[in-house]
Design a protein around this motif. Structure first.
Motif, PDB file in Angstrom:
ATOM      1  N   GLY A  35       0.829  -1.193   0.000  1.00  0.00           N
ATOM      2  CA  GLY A  35       0.000   0.000   0.000  1.00  0.00           C
ATOM      3  C   GLY A  35       0.858   1.235   0.000  1.00  0.00           C
ATOM      4  N   ASN A  36       0.219   2.356   0.189  1.00  0.00           N
ATOM      5  CA  ASN A  36       0.950   3.610   0.224  1.00  0.00           C
ATOM      6  C   ASN A  36       1.709   3.784   1.529  1.00  0.00           C
ATOM      7  OD1 ASN A  36       0.407   5.079  -2.243  1.00  0.00           O
ATOM      8  ND2 ASN A  36      -1.714   4.825  -1.651  1.00  0.00           N
ATOM      9  N   HIS A  37       1.312   2.977   2.534  1.00  0.00           N
ATOM     10  CA  HIS A  37       1.898   3.191   3.858  1.00  0.00           C
ATOM     11  C   HIS A  37       3.189   2.437   4.046  1.00  0.00           C
ATOM     12  CE1 HIS A  37      -1.799   5.100   5.302  1.00  0.00           C
ATOM     13  NE2 HIS A  37      -2.337   4.339   4.396  1.00  0.00           N
ATOM     14  N   SER A  38       3.531   1.543   3.100  1.00  0.00           N
ATOM     15  CA  SER A  38       4.712   0.724   3.326  1.00  0.00           C
ATOM     16  C   SER A  38       5.963   1.561   3.288  1.00  0.00           C
ATOM     17  CB  SER A  38       4.786  -0.360   2.271  1.00  0.00           C
ATOM     18  OG  SER A  38       4.853   0.219   0.995  1.00  0.00           O
TER      19      SER A  38
END
Lengths: 363, 292
Positions: free
Chosen positions: B289-292
């Motif tokens: 995801g974008n949070h990785s």
């Protein structure tokens, strides 16, 4: 494009997120919504974008009521805190998305899309990453792509929700300067949300300080920093010392220290709080005839161009230690070591008589 | 300014605190392996062994006789109807639960799990009660000459019931983890609802969707209890593969029973391989995801 917000209110259950907000964003300006978490700043931004609906009040774009307009018809660009890049698309496809989903009649042809996307990727200086996927990019790179993607549809307004909140300190500083420069070149009306006062002061043309669903002050960075409208703004913007005192007929007392307060000639023995910025505290080794507060050096931090002193004070006139910032030269002159007695005096202060101190904010 | 020396960082200790002694480790591994061999591997081998006991010709004859072919056809038909319907329902339910707040959300979430907690036989009986000759809708159905129980529609209904949770259950946590920011971004950029579903939501969940579909399909083809109640066991008409195996077995036709059972076992093996592949992709899709 100008944005006007009239009497906007929003309630989440029993929590008042926005309480009758009025605000005007001038065309081409870069405005910061600054406040602690829960102050309603993100809700306000999302209502402007159309991602949330207000309970009452209006949002006007260019004097035209847009309160009930669908998000798609508002022509806003939105940048999310966590980027929200499309993970299954390449960087190129991410930026091209807004153009590709247009109805056939308004859709530019493939060559035109290629040209525009390449141009935007060059603008954010990341054209060499066009074929990568979002997860292969660093946080700072992703946020620049998110910005390019938002700009691709040529929005009338750019809205940024804590755009640098998820980045580390160094990248955040770089991107701040870069955003400021980008805005200078493009002059698109922009609103960004932040809880970082330094970010707001450094980047914005004007700052809107918010707290508990209300606007506390609107002004240029200089205005809100130098002339905070109330104790909340004072404590939220930058480090500040708080003194408890009294005001009486044009004079203020903090302990034995008497200070002229000509703005309050009528005051009759009112309790008051006074705010002093650390760099407005004068530190002396000896009493030179003038009244001053005695204090002891508890801690010295001498990193960077200035020296920060933490001074303890016997009485309960202050909240915790007094923080003073002095220059390196002055520090050498005074030759202070931990435990020394010093005498301090505010060079400049702001009085708020009769104000019950809310004591909640320490930035 | 004085500098405070950092404490010496000692090299990582060789023995990790959570690691058991070799003796304990090997006992646990051996225990697990023997359990699995006894209860899973041995029966699987036995199925193929019994099926091929009298040679290839008998095996092929058993699975190509008309009744067996009819059972295969019916099983495939039931799955071909139940799986796509659950696919649509699963996506819709997962979308609603993961991305919106609404009243009755927790009820919907527990309802989706109902088929897991109810015995399949009870599920079959419910359909008999509703659509059977003596059931609530029985007289009306008879008047209009529609047969559901002891016919193909009943089998499809029972299959849908027992397979409802598989796709929705797989998608809900995946969609919740991904949040709805990408959809919001797409809509702000001017995408319509369908464009958002097609270009953003579905690609983001495709591996989870495949995983859920594989499990759903395996269950749809292998279901016995619920289908058995509503089927009526009419040879060549309302027998699915599992029911056909039971009939053959009850007739002491062991070789044919195991031959047909081996088809189901093969399906299980294929499912297992596909499931493992899809699982790895799901893990990738969640973390990338974008949070990785």
């Amino acid at each position: 494009m100008s944005i006007e917000i009239c009497a906007l209110s929003k309630q989440f259950g029993s929590f008042t997120a926005l309480n009758s907000i009025n605000l005007k964003v001038n065309p081409g300006e870069l405005l910061a919504l600054l406040g602690p978490s829960g102050s309603g700043k993100t809700t306000l931004l999302r209502i402007i974008a159309g991602l949330e609906t207000a309970d009452s009040g209006q949002v006007l774009f260019n004097q035209e009521n847009s309160t009930d307009k669908h998000i798609r018809d508002r022509h806003v660009g939105f940048v999310f805190q966590h980027y929200a890049l499309f993970r299954n698309m390449t960087i190129f496809e991410n930026v091209a998305f807004g153009l590709r989903v247009r109805p056939r009649k308004q859709r530019p042809n493939t060559r035109e899309i290629n040209r525009r996307v390449t141009e935007l990727l060059q603008l954010v200086q990341l054209d060499w990453l066009a074929d990568r996927y979002p997860h292969q990019l660093s946080g700072g790179q992703r946020q620049r792509i998110a910005l390019a993607r938002a700009l691709a549809v040529e929005p009338g307004v750019l809205l940024l929700d804590e755009p640098f909140g998820a980045l580390d300190a160094k990248v955040r500083k770089e991107l701040r300067a870069w955003l400021r420069k980008l805005h200078n070149d493009m002059h698109i009306t922009s609103v960004f949300v932040t809880h970082d006062q330094e970010e707001a002061l450094e980047v914005a043309d004007r700052i809107v300080v918010m707290n508990r669903g209300r606007i506390e002050q609107i002004g240029t960075p200089n205005e809100v920093y130098e002339k905070p409208a109330n104790p909340f703004v004072y404590e939220f913007l930058g480090h500040v010392n708080l003194f408890h005192g009294r005001v009486h007929q044009g004079h203020a007392w903090i302990g034995d220290l008497e200070i002229d307060a000509p703005e309050y000639p009528e005051a009759e023995d009112l309790s008051a709080i006074a705010y002093v910025r650390p760099h407005d505290i004068e530190v002396e080794r000896t009493l030179n005839g003038e009244p001053a507060l005695a204090a002891y050096v508890a801690h010295i931090l001498s990193i960077g161009p200035v020296v920060r002193l933490e001074l303890t004070h016997g009485d309960d006139l202050t909240q915790g230690a007094i923080h003073a910032t002095i220059s390196k030269e002055r520090f050498r002159e005074l030759q202070l070591v931990k435990g020394d007695q010093v005498f301090v005096k505010p060079r400049r202060l702001d009085l708020f008589p009769n104000h019950a101190h809310n004591g909640s904010i320490h930035s | 300014m004085t500098t405070i020396p950092l404490p010496q960082i000692s090299p990582a200790p060789h023995k990790v605190v959570t690691q058991e002694s070799p003796w304990a480790r090997w006992t646990l591994i051996l225990l697990a392996l023997s359990f699995l061999s006894l209860f899973l591997l041995l029966p699987l081998v036995a199925v193929f062994f019994e099926a091929l006991r009298k040679g290839w010709e008998v095996y092929l004859a058993a699975i190509t006789e008309p009744d067996a072919l009819a059972a295969i056809r019916l099983t495939l038909t039931a799955a071909a109807i139940a799986v796509p319907l659950n696919l649509i329902f699963g996506i819709a339910a997962a979308w609603a639960i993961a991305k919106f707040e609404f009243r009755g959300k927790s009820i919907l979430t527990s309802l989706i799990d109902l088929p897991f907690s109810v015995s399949p036989v009870v599920a079959g009986l419910i359909y008999v009660l509703i659509f059977g000759l003596q059931g609530w809708a029985g007289p009306w159905l008879r008047e209009h000459d529609i047969s559901i129980i002891f016919a193909v529609p009943g089998i499809v209904l029972a299959t849908i019931f027992v397979t409802v949770p598989f796709i929705a259950r797989e998608l809900i946590p995946l969609m919740q983890a991904q949040g709805s920011e990408e959809e919001e971004a797409a809509i702000i950029l001017g995408a319509s609802g369908w464009q958002t579903l097609w270009h953003i939501t579905l690609p983001n969940i495709k591996w989870g969707l495949l995983y859920g579909t594989i499990l759903c399909n395996a269950r749809a083809m292998g279901e016995f209890g619920a289908v058995s109640v509503v089927s009526g066991h009419i040879r060549g008409l309302t027998n699915t593969l599992s029911l056909h195996v039971e009939i053959l077995y009850n007739e002491y036709n062991f070789v044919a029973a195991f031959a047909v059972a081996s088809l189901l076992a093969l399906l299980a093996l294929v499912t297992l391989v596909l499931k493992t592949l899809a699982e790895a992709k799901v893990a990738q899709q969640t973390t990338r995801g974008n949070h990785s």
